[in-house]
Structures are given as C-alpha cells and as structure tokens.
Design a protein around this motif. Structure first.
Motif: not given
Ligand SMILES: Cc1cc2nc3c(=O)[nH]c(=O)nc-3n(C[C@H](O)[C@H](O)[C@H](O)COP(=O)(O)OP(=O)(O)OC[C@H]3O[C@@H](n4cnc5c(N)ncnc54)[C@H](O)[C@@H]3O)c2cc1C
Length: 370
Positions: A116-143
């Motif tokens: 799967v192309e482009g997968m990356a791990r995001l910190s909580k701050a990186e995920a929330q920078a993309l989606e400010p209303e999101l609550k999470c500890e960490a995330a993966l992005i699948s573009p």
C-alpha cells in the motif's frame, strides 16, 4: 467448435458481476449479464460505504490483500477515464486509547507488506493538525483511500459491456445451468419471457444468493458450497456540518473494519457500519441504536452533539463465517475446486469487494484461462 448464443453468461449485475463481464468483454467475448432485479446495482453494491480501500489490513498473500490493492489502482484509473466522481480524501486509522497504539504498528507493517503506497505513522499532534476536532493517541494515514460514486461506476461498466456487443438483461433471474458434454452450458433464465441459452463460460456473482445459485448448477459438488451468513451493518447520518475531511477509522473489530466516519460526495457525514449477524434480509435501522453509536463515535469525536444522529440505511454482508469464526478470504472458485470446466463461482464477496471488483473480474477471467 460448438456454437453458443453467448461466449459467456454472468449471473448478477452488481459491481462484481459487471466488472467480471467487463473483463471478459475486454477480451473480445460476447457477454450476457442476467440480473433478477429491474435495475442494475440493487444488491450489496447499493448498500455499503462507497469507500475505496487502501488494502491495509488483509493477511499476506490473501486474495483480499492482492485484489484490493490491484483493484484500487485499476478503479481510480477507470473512474478517471470514465469521468466518474471520487474524492481521494485519505484515511486516518486512529488509536483512541493508549492500548490501541500498538495495533497501529501491526496495521502499518501489514499495509507495507501489502504494497500500500504512502502509508505513514502520525503523532497525536500531527493527526490533530490535519483534523482539529479529532481525539486520538496516534494515527496512521492512508493517502490512497477515498470515496466514490459507485452507481456512476456501475453504469459506466454497463456502458462498456453494451458497447462491446454484450447485454445486461434485467428482470431475468438465473434459474439453473447444465454443463454440456462438448464444453459450455445450457443456462435457464426466468422472468416474463423465460428462455434457455447456451454459453461457453459461466461466471456467478450473485452476492447474497451465491449458495442458492451454485446449488442450481448441475454437478456442482455440495461439499464445495460454503455455508453463508448475513452480517448486517447499520449507518447513521449526522444532521450537522461534516466535522472531518478524511475518513476516520478506529482499529478494526473482529469480522469487519468497524464503525467509521466518512464525508460522502454530497458533503454529508455518515457513521457506520456496525456488525450484527442476522437470519433474515432485514434492512431496518433501529433509531434506539443511535445511543450506542454516539458512545462509540465520541471516542474519536468528543464534540458529537446530543441527538445529532438520525438512522440512515443498512447493508448486509455475504459472509462465509459466523460470529466467533475466523474471517475467511474471498472465494473465486474455478474448475480445480468444483470440477466444472468453464465455470467460475464467487462466494463471500464482502468488503473490500467494491474496491476489488475490477481485479476480481480479471481474476475470474484468468481462472477461465482467458
Ligand atoms: C455494510 C457494507 C459496507 C461495505 N462497504 C464497502 C466499502 O466501503 N468498500 C468496499 O470496497 N466494499 C464494501 N462492501 C462490500 C461491497 O459492497 C461488496 O463486496 C460488493 O458490493 C459485492 O458486489 P457483488 O456484485 O458481488 O454483489 P451484489 O451487489 O449483491 O450483486 C449481486 C447481484 O446478483 C443478483 N442476483 C442474485 N441472484 C440472482 C439470480 N438467481 N439471477 C439473477 N441475478 C441474481 C442480485 O439481484 C444482485 O444485483 C460493503 C458491504 C457492506 C454490506
């Protein structure tokens, strides 16, 4: 060489039957698609999330892993060339509690194994920078994940099949088939004008009726028809502005990807599907389930207002496993399995069947040696 009415008959005009017919038509075959309903796309293909899956989770070397990734690549190209709408919005897989963070690592590893192309791990701050209303500890992005107009897609497939000299025959149930001695099949079609036709190849893609249809093919070994189960999934719609641009998925539950968030092409926010095993094809959505949905959604969107969810629709997955059994792979069964040359029988085409459909069609053609 025997003469046939059609080179191939395909049973079912859902995404998978149409994509299989398209694959055969592209090889120069004349194809008749038999559909029992009065319109195409009335089955499982009309009651799903319309998500184009990246292909993250599926076990190494499974058909689901391979065909989802291949199918997704083919699907975006097809949508582009046929001017069918989609939004490659990307997806965040979110750990909503500290104990879920480790699961992200194993999903990331599986996704990379699955190419799967482009997968990356995001910190909580990186995920929330993309989606400010999101609550999470960490995330993966699948573009590469997205949403699309699945009905536009199926209409485009129908157009291609007909342009190649094939036919999509509506209100015409498949009633049975008999293998011919010299190869090929006699196919019995019902409806207002019952007919018998002959074809060299037969592909069955009848979704929730896969077991019944296989049972109507003379000589199909009963022990090669897998038990079927219905896995119902319900959706609720948000009566507010959509809070996120990305798809938001908590880690998968057993047997499904779990209740997720999507913004559909109309800009509306939809949550679902959950998973309940049912005995009947019952598409009702109990409004009382809104409470449980809200509790689940608030794990990743605490700002969900009270009373903002309304019942939407439900879909039913054609499953090959019961509630406590392992989730099996797609079954795309050729003669090596059922012993009938010229026949491909599909079973258990649940998610990611829509995303995989073009690759499933190619796989069915390959099973026929085409
Ligand atoms: C709740 C839910 C959410 C999902 N979300 C996604 C998603 O986001 N992304 C994704 O990739 N996949 C998703 N899926 C899976 C996807 O929807 C299916 O894998 C796919 O639509 C299956 O297509 P199909 O053509 O096999 O079946 P269907 O669409 O059911 O088509 C089968 C057709 O066969 C016809 N038929 C049946 N019996 C006969 C007969 N005897 N004669 C003639 N015609 C017959 C039926 O009328 C029907 O039109 C989801 C599924 C569900 C239930």
């Amino acid at each position: 060489m025997a003469e046939y009415d059609f080179d191939a008959v395909v049973v079912g005009a859902g995404a998978v039957g149409l994509a299989s017919a398209y694959a055969l038509a592209q090889r120069g075959l004349t194809v008749a698609v038999l559909e029992q309903e009065k319109a195409i796309a009335q089955g499982v293909s009309s009651r799903n999330s319309e998500v184009i899956h990246g292909g993250l989770y599926y076990p190494t070397d499974s058909l689901k892993a391979r065909l989802c990734v291949q199918g997704r690549r083919k699907l975006y190209a097809f949508l582009d060339s046929h001017h069918v709408a989609y939004d490659r919005c990307g997806k965040l897989v979110v750990a909503t509690a500290p104990e879920e963070v480790e699961r992200l690592d194993s999903i990331l590893e599986q996704a990379r194994t699955n190419d799967v192309e482009g997968m990356a791990r995001l910190s909580k701050a990186e995920a929330q920078a993309l989606e400010p209303e999101l609550k999470c500890e960490a995330a993966l992005i699948s573009p590469q994940s997205g949403v699309f107009d699945s009905h536009g897609y199926m209409l485009a497939l129908q157009g291609e099949i007909e342009a190649a000299g094939g036919a999509v025959v509506l209100a015409t149930p498949f009633e049975g088939a008999t293998p011919l001695g010299a190869g090929g099949f006699t196919v019995r079609a019902g409806g207002e004008e019952p007919a018998t036709l002959t074809a060299r190849y037969l592909v069955t893609a009848p979704g929730l009726s896969a077991q019944v249809v296989a049972g109507h093919i003379e000589g199909f070994p009963g022990d090669q028809i897998p038990a079927g189960h219905y896995g119902k999934g319900r959706y609720f719609r948000l009566q507010r502005k959509a809070p996120f641009a990305h798809l938001i998925y908590p880690p998968p539950i057993h047997g499904a990807l779990g209740t997720h968030y999507r913004r559909d092409l109309g800009g509306q926010a939809v949550f679902g599907p959950d998973l309940m095993f049912v005995e009947e094809l019952d598409y009702s959505v109990d409004p009382a389930a809104a409470e449980a949905f809200a509790t689940y959604i608030r794990k990743f969107w605490p700002a969900l207002p009270d009373g903002a969810l309304t019942p939407d629709y439900a879909g039913i997955r054609p499953k090959l496993h019961g509630p406590d059994e392992p989730q099996p792979d797609f079954r795309i069964d050729g003669a090596d399995r059922h012993g009938i040359p010229g026949l491909v029988a599909l079973f258990g085409i649940e998610s990611p069947g829509l995303t995989s459909s073009l690759a499933i069609g190619e796989e069915a053609a390959a099973q026929l040696g085409l």
